[in-house]
Design an enzyme around this catalytic site. Structure first.
Site, PDB file in Angstrom:
ATOM      1  CB  CYS A 169      -0.961  -0.056   1.182  1.00 24.43           C
ATOM      2  SG  CYS A 169      -2.433   0.920   0.919  1.00 24.43           S
ATOM      3  CD  GLU A 206       0.222  -5.651   5.522  1.00 24.28           C
ATOM      4  OE1 GLU A 206       0.447  -6.126   4.389  1.00 24.28           O
ATOM      5  OE2 GLU A 206      -0.287  -4.530   5.695  1.00 24.28           O
ATOM      6  CG  HIS A 264      -2.787  -3.457   3.849  1.00 22.15           C
ATOM      7  ND1 HIS A 264      -1.687  -2.845   4.401  1.00 22.15           N
ATOM      8  CD2 HIS A 264      -3.597  -2.466   3.424  1.00 22.15           C
ATOM      9  CE1 HIS A 264      -1.825  -1.529   4.322  1.00 22.15           C
ATOM     10  NE2 HIS A 264      -2.971  -1.271   3.729  1.00 22.15           N
TER      11      HIS A 264
HETATM   12  N1  GLN Z   1      -3.720   6.301   1.207  1.00 23.95           N
HETATM   13  C1  GLN Z   1      -2.384   6.059   1.690  1.00 23.95           C
HETATM   14  C2  GLN Z   1      -1.375   6.844   0.867  1.00 23.95           C
HETATM   15  O1  GLN Z   1      -1.731   7.345  -0.149  1.00 23.95           O
HETATM   16  C3  GLN Z   1      -2.048   4.581   1.636  1.00 23.95           C
HETATM   17  C4  GLN Z   1      -2.987   3.801   2.532  1.00 23.95           C
HETATM   18  C5  GLN Z   1      -2.430   2.535   3.094  1.00 23.95           C
HETATM   19  O2  GLN Z   1      -1.215   2.332   3.173  1.00 23.95           O
HETATM   20  N2  GLN Z   1      -3.296   1.690   3.594  1.00 23.95           N
HETATM   21  O3  GLN Z   1      -0.255   6.980   1.247  1.00 23.95           O
END
Ligand code: GLN
Length: 202
Positions: free
Chosen positions: A82, A184, A182
């Site tokens: 992410c 994990e 995610h």
């Molecule tokens: N929206 C976050 C970003 O743009 C990422 C979200 C996440 O890591 N769950 O950095």
């Protein structure tokens, strides 16, 4: 085997646990280090860059971003999830504000759009087919989409979404993995793969 989790924001324990589980499954002793300083990178065999707010993580790591970049680009098996995937991308845009100019590592041949699936309440989970890993339960939390993959990187998972369209959910380039979701939270499979890469057996 010493492995690290970049520990500047949240989502750290989940990665630590995934590394430990991966070690147990492989019968490899794993020592997980919370990385907060550049000097901790030296003897790591694998690294996870967790989710969170990529802008904040990039700013917090600013002093050793160069060191981190050298380690990851130099072949340290790394999983960015992410926000971690955003940091690894060479091109970053935000779905609302466009160019962000945020500090990134810029190590993977991928372009990402931040918050591509909408706001927090638009978070979702579903099964995704991931090359090498099979079907994984994938949790998307204010996730980015990988919208372009070129050069040394290749898509390993795709996703069709009513808002974002057909996008890439995960990509790999050499020993670097980037996921919009995610892993994990649901599986240790990708951490296990990092350990296998580190042992030179993948
Ligand atoms: N929206 C976050 C970003 O743009 C990422 C979200 C996440 O890591 N769950 O950095």
């Amino acid at each position: 085997m010493k492995v690290g989790v970049l520990a500047l924001q949240g989502d750290v324990e989940e990665h630590e646990q995934a590394f430990r589980k991966a070690g147990e499954e492989l019968g490899v002793g794993v020592d997980v280090v919370k990385v907060k300083e550049g000097r901790q990178l030296g003897d790591l065999k694998a690294l996870a860059i967790p989710g969170g707010e990529s802008t904040a993580i990039g700013l917090l790591a600013r002093r050793y971003l160069e060191k981190l970049r050298d380690a990851v680009a130099g072949g340290l098996p790394t999983l960015g999830t992410c926000a971690g995937a955003i940091l690894m991308a060479k091109e970053v845009r935000d779905s609302a504000v466009g160019e962000t100019g945020q500090p990134i590592l810029g190590v993977m041949d991928i372009a990402v759009v931040r918050n591509a699936f909408g706001r927090q309440r638009d978070s979702f989970e579903l099964d995704v087919e991931v090359e090498r890993f099979g079907t994984l339960r994938a949790v998307f939390i204010r996730a980015p989409a990988i919208v372009r993959v070129w050069g040394g990187a290749r898509p390993i998972a795709r996703l069709k979404h009513p808002r974002a369209g057909e996008v890439v959910a995960a990509a790999q380039e050499d020993s670097m993995l980037a996921t919009a979701f995610h892993p994990e939270l649901t599986t240790a499979a990708m951490h296990k793969y990092l350990l296998e890469l580190a042992r030179g057996r993948a």
